[in-house]
Scaffold this active site. Structure first.
Site, short mmCIF file in Angstrom:
data_model
loop_
_atom_site.label_atom_id
_atom_site.label_comp_id
_atom_site.label_asym_id
_atom_site.label_seq_id
_atom_site.Cartn_x
_atom_site.Cartn_y
_atom_site.Cartn_z
N SER A 132 -50.95 -42.89 -54.39
CA SER A 132 -51.01 -41.52 -54.90
C SER A 132 -52.37 -40.89 -54.64
O SER A 132 -53.41 -41.54 -54.73
CB SER A 132 -50.72 -41.50 -56.40
N THR A 142 -44.61 -38.86 -62.37
CA THR A 142 -43.96 -38.62 -61.08
C THR A 142 -42.67 -39.43 -61.02
O THR A 142 -42.27 -40.07 -61.99
CB THR A 142 -44.92 -38.94 -59.91
N LYS A 157 -39.59 -38.29 -64.38
CA LYS A 157 -39.83 -36.93 -64.88
C LYS A 157 -38.81 -36.48 -65.93
O LYS A 157 -39.10 -35.61 -66.73
CB LYS A 157 -39.84 -35.94 -63.71
N ASN A 174 -43.75 -33.14 -65.71
CA ASN A 174 -44.68 -33.89 -64.85
C ASN A 174 -46.10 -33.96 -65.41
O ASN A 174 -46.97 -34.58 -64.82
CB ASN A 174 -44.70 -33.31 -63.43
N ASP A 190 -45.10 -27.88 -61.46
CA ASP A 190 -44.71 -27.73 -60.06
C ASP A 190 -44.54 -26.27 -59.64
O ASP A 190 -45.07 -25.84 -58.62
CB ASP A 190 -43.40 -28.48 -59.78
N THR A 213 -23.51 -27.62 -51.87
CA THR A 213 -23.67 -26.29 -52.46
C THR A 213 -23.51 -26.32 -53.99
O THR A 213 -24.05 -25.46 -54.68
CB THR A 213 -22.68 -25.28 -51.85
N ILE A 244 -42.94 -28.01 -48.46
CA ILE A 244 -43.71 -28.70 -49.50
C ILE A 244 -44.03 -30.15 -49.13
O ILE A 244 -44.77 -30.82 -49.85
CB ILE A 244 -43.02 -28.63 -50.88
N TYR A 288 -46.10 -33.02 -47.38
CA TYR A 288 -47.49 -33.08 -46.91
C TYR A 288 -47.79 -34.35 -46.11
O TYR A 288 -48.93 -34.58 -45.73
CB TYR A 288 -48.48 -32.93 -48.08
#
Length: 281
Positions: free
Chosen positions: A15, A63, A67, A88, A103, A157, A222, A224
């Site tokens: 982390s 995390t 959560k 979180n 978030d 959906t 989002i 990374y």
């Protein structure tokens, strides 16, 4: 005062939260530490959480995969966290454990840091790709910020329709399949990718092609790791505005730190520092 802060989750050995929050402590001239408190599926979650809460910590992050599980151990949860259905960030206020979700607000702050005029047009058309936990936080934050047109596309959906229940009376949200959304991509001013598609170890994967983007659009991912996903590379070739996932990581942490300490730490060069750190991984 000495701030004892922590992170719970599994796995969390790699982390980046300790690196981020140790920088925040230094920037804020506060004494403290931030440690990882890994809870494996074989451990007693209840026992481990109670152990942490009895260990004089002022707060901790949560995390995956905990959560939602943490909620039943808290005395109170913030209204937004309740709507999102996930926590979180947890703070100890006079012996009461209160849960938040940073978030969505963190995402909005990161977007505004790159595009300061983002908020000026509430009627811009926004497409969110995905329907996971992060999507719920981001969708809720966009609704709370007053954006009027927020569509969702997802492989399933039904999951997207569940998220759309968070809309306000003023919000218009259409649910599309991935194929439908790909055909209509040129209609959107902002595209936000929230799935794990394109994440290491499969960086060549893409949820769908970025073929016909509006020249003035913003494309956000989002993820990374890698720092620049294939989706962002394809969008970048069209000359549109790009928003990188590591900045959401920073700004949701900034908001968590603010909840714990009451101090909003300026980012300064941390965006660039974290970028270099990720590029070296």
């Amino acid at each position: 005062m000495y701030y004892r802060l922590a992170l719970i989750g599994y796995p969390i050995n790699h982390s980046l939260s300790p690196w981020i929050h140790e920088h925040f402590l230094e920037k804020a001239n506060l004494n403290g530490d931030y440690s990882t408190f890994e809870i494996s599926p074989d451990d007693s979650f209840s026992l481990k959480v109670k152990q942490l809460m009895n260990d004089n910590v002022q707060g901790f992050n949560v995390t995956v995969p905990y959560k939602e599980k943490i909620i039943s151990f808290l005395d109170e949860i913030d209204e937004s966290a309740e709507k999102i259905g996930a926590v979180n960030t947890v703070v100890n206020r006079n012996g009461r454990w209160i849960g938040y979700n940073t978030d969505g607000i963190g995402y909005m702050r990161s977007l505004e840091s790159k595009f300061p005029n983002f908020h000026q047009d509430k009627a811009k058309r926004i497409l969110i790709i995905g329907a996971g936990g992060a999507t719920r936080g981001i969708y809720h934050a966009l609704v709370q910020s007053g954006f009027l047109n927020i569509d969702i596309t997802n492989r399933t959906t039904e999951k997207a329709a569940e998220i759309a229940k968070l809309k306000s009376d003023a919000t218009t949200t259409n649910i599309f399949s991935l194929d439908q959304a790909e055909q209509m991509i040129k209609n959107y001013d902002v595209i936000i990718q929230t799935t794990s598609v394109g994440m290491k170890p499969n960086p060549d994967n893409i949820v769908f092609k970025m073929n016909e983007l509006k020249e003035t659009s913003i494309v956000s991912d989002i993820i990374y790791q890698p720092l620049e996903t294939r989706l962002l590379k394809e969008a970048g070739e069209k000359g549109v505005g790009l928003h990188y996932g590591h900045t959401m990581l920073l700004y949701q942490a900034q908001y968590a730190f603010e909840i714990w300490t009451g101090l909003k730490v300026p980012m300064g060069s941390m965006d660039r520092q974290l970028k270099h750190k990720l590029e070296g991984r």
